[in-house]
Design an enzyme around this catalytic site. Structure first.
Site, PDB file in Angstrom:
ATOM      1  N   SER A  44       0.725  -1.261   0.021  1.00  0.00           N
ATOM      2  CA  SER A  44      -0.162  -0.099  -0.019  1.00  0.00           C
ATOM      3  C   SER A  44       0.923   1.242  -0.001  1.00  0.00           C
ATOM      4  O   SER A  44       1.615   1.491  -0.857  1.00  0.00           O
ATOM      5  CB  SER A  44      -1.028  -0.029   1.182  1.00  0.00           C
ATOM      6  OG  SER A  44      -2.102   1.025   1.199  1.00  0.00           O
ATOM      7  N   ASP A 206      -5.863  -4.039  -2.340  1.00  0.00           N
ATOM      8  CA  ASP A 206      -4.745  -3.506  -1.376  1.00  0.00           C
ATOM      9  C   ASP A 206      -4.153  -4.857  -0.819  1.00  0.00           C
ATOM     10  O   ASP A 206      -4.720  -5.690  -0.231  1.00  0.00           O
ATOM     11  CB  ASP A 206      -5.285  -2.535  -0.285  1.00  0.00           C
ATOM     12  CG  ASP A 206      -4.048  -2.090   0.734  1.00  0.00           C
ATOM     13  OD1 ASP A 206      -3.374  -2.688   1.312  1.00  0.00           O
ATOM     14  OD2 ASP A 206      -4.089  -0.737   0.522  1.00  0.00           O
TER      15      ASP A 206
END
Length: 358
Positions: A44, A206
């Site tokens: 991320s 993610d």
């Protein structure tokens, strides 16, 4: 496989984590550890920081292991990005433009502001950079690197001609607003371990959905594991929302908190058992726990406020940026000097002395 080398894990956590990791990279550079890293695994917003380092790597000027131009090529671009509302604009454009996804808008922003047209296969061979995402079709950890992209179930693609910006955007596709990121695959080069169908389009989210610390790529290969955790703890609530959307988000927070706690606990146990060398530090770390009498001044009551900065890719004022960079620098310094390089000299000041940690 025999483990060897030093690996670094950079967690997710919005601009909070990205800037915290910026301070970590700053201190690792001063300690001469950046060129000693064999693998950097990121998730991320940690992937945003790692991608910036990967993009700058060929131009970094190392002298005795220290890059004199790290601030110019890595710190400044990351701080400039932290002045931009990436999540808001990407979401609005993704919703308003037919045929465009939010993930594509995030990739466009990262390409314009950080990475240009750099491809994964153009990244340096050493250290090996791995950017992790989650395959929503089979639940596996999807990995992007110079050599390949894919997961263990569905298989992979060798030397992917994928822009670095797209790989980082997929790793940063935080649900629900920035997820999913869709990736078209024309040909598969590597078979998977399972019976998963090989789709023409992979649907990714993610990397933190699977593991917000990005541990697996490093613990599989490296003998020394350095972990920088910029994630946020779950907030305790007295009154839990009853409406379906917020109730679902709360349930997701509980699952994420449990997975994170398990992985962190297993990591600490591995350190104690001697399975790995290395160190863990995070935004919630009390710097006094390292037992050093010459750490930079970082009182827990102040660093806790930094740890609770919202997880967003939303514009952040310069003073807050500086405090987060300072905190990452101080936490990394304490962890490294306590567990990895005990003979290293303590730093004389924060990168931004006027800001401290608040």
């Amino acid at each position: 496989m025999q483990r060897d080398g030093i690996g670094l894990c950079l967690s997710g956590g919005g601009y909070r984590a990205m800037l915290f990791h910026t301070g970590v990279l700053w201190r690792l550079n001063e300690l001469g550890y950046l060129p000693r890293l064999s693998l950097i695994s990121s998730v991320s917003s940690g992937a945003i920081a790692a991608g910036t380092l990967a993009h700058a790597w060929p131009e970094l000027e190392f002298d005795r292991g220290v890059a004199g131009n790290l601030t110019e090529l890595v710190v400044r671009p990351l701080r400039a990005l932290a002045r931009v509302n990436v999540d808001v604009w990407a979401t609005l454009r993704g919703l308003l433009k037919p045929g465009r996804s939010v993930g594509e808008e995030v990739a466009t922003s990262l390409r314009r502001r950080l990475y240009g047209d750099r491809l994964l296969r153009d990244l340096p061979a050493t250290p090996r950079f791995v950017f992790t995402a989650t395959n929503l079709q089979n639940g596996a950890l999807w990995r992007f690197s110079r050599e390949r992209m894919g997961d263990t179930k569905v298989g992979g693609v060798l030397e992917p001609a994928i822009p670095l910006a797209n790989a980082v955007a997929a790793s940063s596709a935080f649900p629900p607003f920035l997820s999913p990121a869709r990736l078209r695959v024309r040909e598969w080069d590597i078979p998977g371990d399972g019976d998963s169908e090989r789709p023409r389009k992979v649907v990714l989210s993610d990397g933190g959905v699977y593991d917000n610390l990005g541990l697996e790529p490093v613990t599989e290969r490296c003998a020394t594991v350095l972990v920088s955790d910029g994630g946020m703890r779950m907030e305790e609530l007295v009154k839990v929302p009853a409406d379906w959307p917020r109730h679902l988000l709360r349930a997701m927070d509980v699952v994420d908190n449990q997975v994170r706690s398990l992985r962190t606990g297993q990591l600490r146990e591995s350190y104690r058992d001697g399975e790995f060398g290395g160190a863990y530090w995070g935004t919630y770390t009390d710097i006094g726990e390292f037992g050093l009498d010459d750490t930079l001044p970082a009182p827990a009551r102040r660093t806790l406020r930094l740890a609770e900065v919202p997880t967003r890719l939303h514009r952040m004022p310069d003073p807050m940026q500086q405090r987060l960079v300072n905190w990452g620098y101080a936490a990394c310094d304490a962890g490294m000097r306590r567990w990895v390089v005990p003979g290293a000299a303590s730093p004389s000041a924060f990168p931004y002395p006027e800001s401290g940690v608040g």
